[in-house]
Write a protein that holds these residues in place. Structure first.
Motif, PDB file in Angstrom:
ATOM      1  N   THR A   1      -5.038  17.619  -7.308  1.00 54.39           N
ATOM      2  CA  THR A   1      -5.503  16.547  -6.504  1.00 54.39           C
ATOM      3  C   THR A   1      -5.798  15.340  -6.899  1.00 54.39           C
ATOM      4  N   GLY A   2      -5.599  14.143  -6.275  1.00 56.68           N
ATOM      5  CA  GLY A   2      -6.026  12.983  -6.602  1.00 56.68           C
ATOM      6  C   GLY A   2      -5.081  11.850  -6.525  1.00 56.68           C
ATOM      7  N   LEU A   3      -5.211  10.300  -7.104  1.00 59.28           N
ATOM      8  CA  LEU A   3      -4.287   9.383  -6.694  1.00 59.28           C
ATOM      9  C   LEU A   3      -2.828   9.869  -7.304  1.00 59.28           C
ATOM     10  N   PHE A   4      -2.986  10.216  -8.675  1.00 58.75           N
ATOM     11  CA  PHE A   4      -1.661  10.738  -9.215  1.00 58.75           C
ATOM     12  C   PHE A   4      -1.702  12.096  -9.496  1.00 58.75           C
ATOM     13  N   ASP A   5      -2.020  12.891  -8.558  1.00 53.93           N
ATOM     14  CA  ASP A   5      -1.867  14.328  -8.271  1.00 53.93           C
ATOM     15  C   ASP A   5      -2.850  14.979  -9.548  1.00 53.93           C
ATOM     16  N   GLY A   6      -3.497  14.412  -9.850  1.00 53.91           N
ATOM     17  CA  GLY A   6      -4.735  14.978 -10.598  1.00 53.91           C
ATOM     18  C   GLY A   6      -3.901  15.446 -12.168  1.00 53.91           C
ATOM     19  N   ARG A   7      -4.387  16.553 -12.333  1.00 56.19           N
ATOM     20  CA  ARG A   7      -3.741  17.401 -13.678  1.00 56.19           C
ATOM     21  C   ARG A   7      -2.333  17.402 -13.597  1.00 56.19           C
ATOM     22  N   ALA A   8      -1.782  17.528 -12.573  1.00 57.38           N
ATOM     23  CA  ALA A   8      -0.183  17.678 -12.444  1.00 57.38           C
ATOM     24  C   ALA A   8       0.440  16.255 -12.593  1.00 57.38           C
ATOM     25  N   MET A   9       1.315  15.975 -13.375  1.00 58.33           N
ATOM     26  CA  MET A   9       2.141  14.764 -13.729  1.00 58.33           C
ATOM     27  C   MET A   9       2.914  14.451 -12.688  1.00 58.33           C
ATOM     28  N   THR A  10       2.696  12.955 -12.520  1.00 61.20           N
ATOM     29  CA  THR A  10       3.778  12.752 -11.471  1.00 61.20           C
ATOM     30  C   THR A  10       5.044  12.068 -12.289  1.00 61.20           C
ATOM     31  N   TYR A  11       5.893  11.220 -11.709  1.00 63.36           N
ATOM     32  CA  TYR A  11       6.912  10.666 -12.325  1.00 63.36           C
ATOM     33  C   TYR A  11       6.392   9.502 -13.055  1.00 63.36           C
ATOM     34  N   TYR A  12       5.505   8.880 -12.598  1.00 62.35           N
ATOM     35  CA  TYR A  12       4.807   7.666 -13.244  1.00 62.35           C
ATOM     36  C   TYR A  12       4.191   8.079 -14.515  1.00 62.35           C
ATOM     37  N   GLY A  13       4.128   9.255 -14.680  1.00 65.71           N
ATOM     38  CA  GLY A  13       3.463   9.710 -16.249  1.00 65.71           C
ATOM     39  C   GLY A  13       4.701   9.950 -17.210  1.00 65.71           C
ATOM     40  N   ARG A  14       5.935  10.066 -16.654  1.00 64.21           N
ATOM     41  CA  ARG A  14       6.961  10.531 -17.474  1.00 64.21           C
ATOM     42  C   ARG A  14       7.572   9.219 -18.229  1.00 64.21           C
ATOM     43  N   TRP A  15       7.691   9.484 -19.683  1.00 59.06           N
ATOM     44  CA  TRP A  15       8.056   8.394 -20.518  1.00 59.06           C
ATOM     45  C   TRP A  15       9.337   7.585 -20.254  1.00 59.06           C
ATOM     46  N   THR A  16       9.892   8.331 -19.510  1.00 64.43           N
ATOM     47  CA  THR A  16      11.444   7.574 -19.009  1.00 64.43           C
ATOM     48  C   THR A  16      11.066   6.631 -18.084  1.00 64.43           C
ATOM     49  N   TYR A  17       9.963   6.747 -17.126  1.00 65.93           N
ATOM     50  CA  TYR A  17       9.561   5.852 -16.174  1.00 65.93           C
ATOM     51  C   TYR A  17       8.830   4.809 -17.090  1.00 65.93           C
ATOM     52  N   LYS A  18       8.028   4.917 -18.183  1.00 65.62           N
ATOM     53  CA  LYS A  18       7.455   4.005 -18.670  1.00 65.62           C
ATOM     54  C   LYS A  18       8.343   2.889 -19.159  1.00 65.62           C
ATOM     55  N   PHE A  19       9.465   3.149 -19.749  1.00 62.61           N
ATOM     56  CA  PHE A  19      10.469   2.344 -20.061  1.00 62.61           C
ATOM     57  C   PHE A  19      11.259   1.601 -18.920  1.00 62.61           C
ATOM     58  N   GLU A  20      11.498   2.274 -18.115  1.00 67.90           N
ATOM     59  CA  GLU A  20      12.310   1.472 -16.795  1.00 67.90           C
ATOM     60  C   GLU A  20      11.410   0.698 -16.443  1.00 67.90           C
ATOM     61  N   GLU A  21      10.082   0.910 -16.071  1.00 68.96           N
ATOM     62  CA  GLU A  21       9.290  -0.216 -15.567  1.00 68.96           C
ATOM     63  C   GLU A  21       8.935  -1.449 -16.402  1.00 68.96           C
ATOM     64  N   ALA A  22       8.721  -0.904 -17.694  1.00 64.50           N
ATOM     65  CA  ALA A  22       8.665  -2.135 -18.782  1.00 64.50           C
ATOM     66  C   ALA A  22       9.889  -2.827 -18.720  1.00 64.50           C
ATOM     67  N   ALA A  23      11.085  -2.508 -18.593  1.00 62.52           N
ATOM     68  CA  ALA A  23      12.460  -3.183 -18.426  1.00 62.52           C
ATOM     69  C   ALA A  23      12.275  -3.927 -17.287  1.00 62.52           C
ATOM     70  N   ARG A  24      11.779  -3.528 -16.071  1.00 63.30           N
ATOM     71  CA  ARG A  24      11.577  -4.195 -14.688  1.00 63.30           C
ATOM     72  C   ARG A  24      10.938  -5.501 -14.887  1.00 63.30           C
ATOM     73  N   GLN A  25       9.759  -5.275 -15.795  1.00 63.61           N
ATOM     74  CA  GLN A  25       8.828  -6.392 -16.015  1.00 63.61           C
ATOM     75  C   GLN A  25       9.259  -7.402 -16.943  1.00 63.61           C
ATOM     76  N   GLY A  26      10.368  -7.134 -17.556  1.00 67.00           N
ATOM     77  CA  GLY A  26      10.881  -8.102 -18.607  1.00 67.00           C
ATOM     78  C   GLY A  26      10.413  -7.934 -19.854  1.00 67.00           C
ATOM     79  N   ALA A  27       9.711  -6.836 -20.242  1.00 67.91           N
ATOM     80  CA  ALA A  27       9.348  -6.611 -21.692  1.00 67.91           C
ATOM     81  C   ALA A  27      10.373  -6.554 -22.950  1.00 67.91           C
TER      82      ALA A  27
END
Length: 543
Positions: free
Chosen positions: A170-196
């Motif tokens: 439990t927690g903002l990002f479900d504590g110990r349980a990974m959310t999709y925000y923790g997945r490496w694919t998301y990291k690259f998707e968001e970096a692209a959206r930010q223009g990196a």
């Protein structure tokens, strides 16, 4: 332990005779299909290779022999347009402007690639910024990019999400349980959206859930992407991973400490930190466009053939990979020749159990190892309408470690399919438990996720840790050994000494779930609060 599933006594609304029991799971089929698909002659079953041709032909042959009908307008194959990118040079990431000029070597210090379908990409003298976990989650009031425009810059990102070390889920990002925000694919998707221009993830074994050897083997060969209009030019020019040691050198050159900044990144309100460094890299690509194939078979329903239950498993693996002791074929026997064998065995069990009322679809999917590309393509271009798809189950690596007393439910708390699994498992004398390592994010790492995020309830579980022979200690030791020495490695080969008892009992559960859905009239629902519920609720009008 009693292993008899009496479905009619357990499942309200499922029209089965009170004495009905499931047919036997054909063990010979499991062994034969797994052994065949993991032979060296299949060359590791990489998509868009001669190994694919042998693989899909063999699966279609086994589907036909099991009594399935061709599932794609009279044929077995759904074309999946892919593009293969192969590095033609040996790139190095150069870093200047700090205390010490750095050059990170390919495969040793980092892996790097691009999603852009162009012959060459280059990042030159790009400002380097540490963006913590690289998360932009407005609904959580969290933005690691706040206050700084990273367009054209190189972003360095931590893997997983900020509270992955918490004890509770439990927690903002479900504590110990990974959310999709923790997945490496998301990291690259968001970096692209930010223009990196370039995005680099810092590898760390615990939060990544695997060693850098797995990253290296997965990234060092030809890379696949869906072949789409626009050639993925909206993506960052370069994406990759740094070893933890390389990342520490990078931060030290900037006069920063990785551990100190990691601690800061865990706190809400973190802001990106410019490192005062410049990074560059140049990549040369070989480009090959070629369709791969999903293999699809169906048992037409006897009463409501226009409603569909899904079983899925991916057939692909890594093909020829980083050699270990001279062996460069990643055979993928457990991952996932065993899951495809499970599909064939379930098809044979359904034939023995009699015609289902709803249609049952068997999906052998391509390019899971490249980012669930085959399942995403099917989910977005379904042969059978999503609004008429009841739900289903995904199999990614059967339990070949022994017979467990428990079941590990991946992504617990998602849908009411979990209640069905629990009732069936109880009849086996087994206990359903939440996955022991939710921080590894398995829910976001296999094909069920492609369907779930578009609203189709899919269940995914793993053989438990509490083995009949040896208990929890033996189960955890066996899983750890597989992940450390065989996962995504040439050593994932067929072993005639495997204990198939756990796989058979798990397949009894898969059969029970599919038969209950196929012979019932209910539509599984996502639990209140699930991120997938709104999409499913909207599809009810289409039914």
């Amino acid at each position: 332990m009693v292993r008899r599933l009496v479905l009619a006594a357990l499942l309200a609304g499922v029209a089965l005779p009170a004495t009905a029991a499931p047919p036997a799971i054909p063990l010979d089929t499991l062994k034969t299909v797994t052994k065949t698909l993991s032979q060296d002659s299949f060359e590791g079953r990489a998509p868009a290779t001669p190994g694919e041709d042998k693989t899909v032909a063999y699966i279609a042959e086994r589907f036909a022999a099991a009594g399935l009908k061709p599932g794609v307008r009279g044929g077995w194959y759904q074309p999946v347009p892919l593009v293969e990118l192969t590095l033609k040079n040996t790139p190095a990431i150069t870093v200047t402007g700090g205390r010490t000029p750095l050059s990170f070597a390919y495969k040793t210090d980092m892996v790097i690639g691009t999603y852009r379908v162009v012959p060459q990409v280059a990042v030159e003298s790009s400002d380097v910024v540490f963006v913590g976990y690289g998360i932009n989650a407005p609904e959580k009031g969290w933005n690691d990019y706040a206050g700084l425009d990273v367009k054209g810059k190189t972003v360095v990102i931590l893997v997983n999400d900020p509270d992955w070390q918490a004890r509770a889920t439990t927690g903002l990002f479900d504590g110990r349980a990974m959310t999709y925000y923790g997945r490496w694919t998301y990291k690259f998707e968001e970096a692209a959206r930010q223009g990196a221009a370039m995005a680099l993830i810092v590898h760390d074994t615990a939060p990544a859930a695997y060693g850098f050897n797995v990253v290296r083997s997965s990234w060092s060969g030809p890379q696949l992407e869906t072949d789409e209009k626009g050639d993925h030019l909206d993506q960052s020019a370069a994406v990759g991973w740094l070893t933890n040691e390389a990342a520490r050198k990078l931060f030290a050159s900037a006069g920063k400490d990785l551990d100190t900044l990691t601690a800061a990144a865990k706190v809400k309100g973190f802001r990106p930190v410019p490192l005062g460094l410049k990074a560059g890299v140049s990549l040369e690509n070989g480009i090959r466009r070629q369709a791969s194939r999903n293999v699809i078979g169906i048992i037409p329903g006897s009463t409501t053939p226009d409603e569909y239950v899904l079983y899925s498993a991916h057939w692909d693996h890594l093909g020829r990979c980083e050699p270990v002791n001279g062996d460069d074929i990643c055979n993928g026997a457990v991952d996932n020749a065993s899951g495809v064998a499970g599909l064939v065995a379930l098809a044979e069990a359904f034939r023995a159990g009699g015609p289902p009322k709803r249609s049952v679809v068997f999906l052998a999917l391509t390019a899971e190892e490249s980012g669930t590309l085959g399942s995403e393509y099917y989910a977005n271009n379904p042969v059978y309408p999503r609004a008429k798809t009841v739900g289903g189950a995904n199999m990614d690596s059967l339990n070949l470690l022994g017979d467990p007393r428990d079941i590990s439910l991946v992504g617990a708390g998602k849908s009411d399919l979990e209640g069905l699994l629990t009732r069936l498992a109880t009849a086996q004398g087994r206990v359903v438990k939440p996955e022991p390592t939710p921080e590894k994010g398995f829910y976001y790492r296999s094909d069920h996720f492609s369907f779930a995020k578009l609203g189709v309830p899919m269940i995914y579980f793993d053989g438990g840790d509490d083995l009949v022979k040896g208990g929890v200690a033996a189960g955890q030791k066996a899983k750890a050994a597989y992940e450390a020495t065989r996962y995504h490695a040439p050593s994932d080969e067929y072993d005639p000494e495997w204990d198939w008892s756990g796989a058979v009992h798990d397949l009894q559960l898969y059969y029970g779930i599919g038969r209950a859905l196929a012979d019932g009239g209910t539509w599984p629902k996502w639990n209140p609060g699930s991120e997938f519920r709104a999409v499913r609720d909207a599809s009810e009008a289409a039914r």
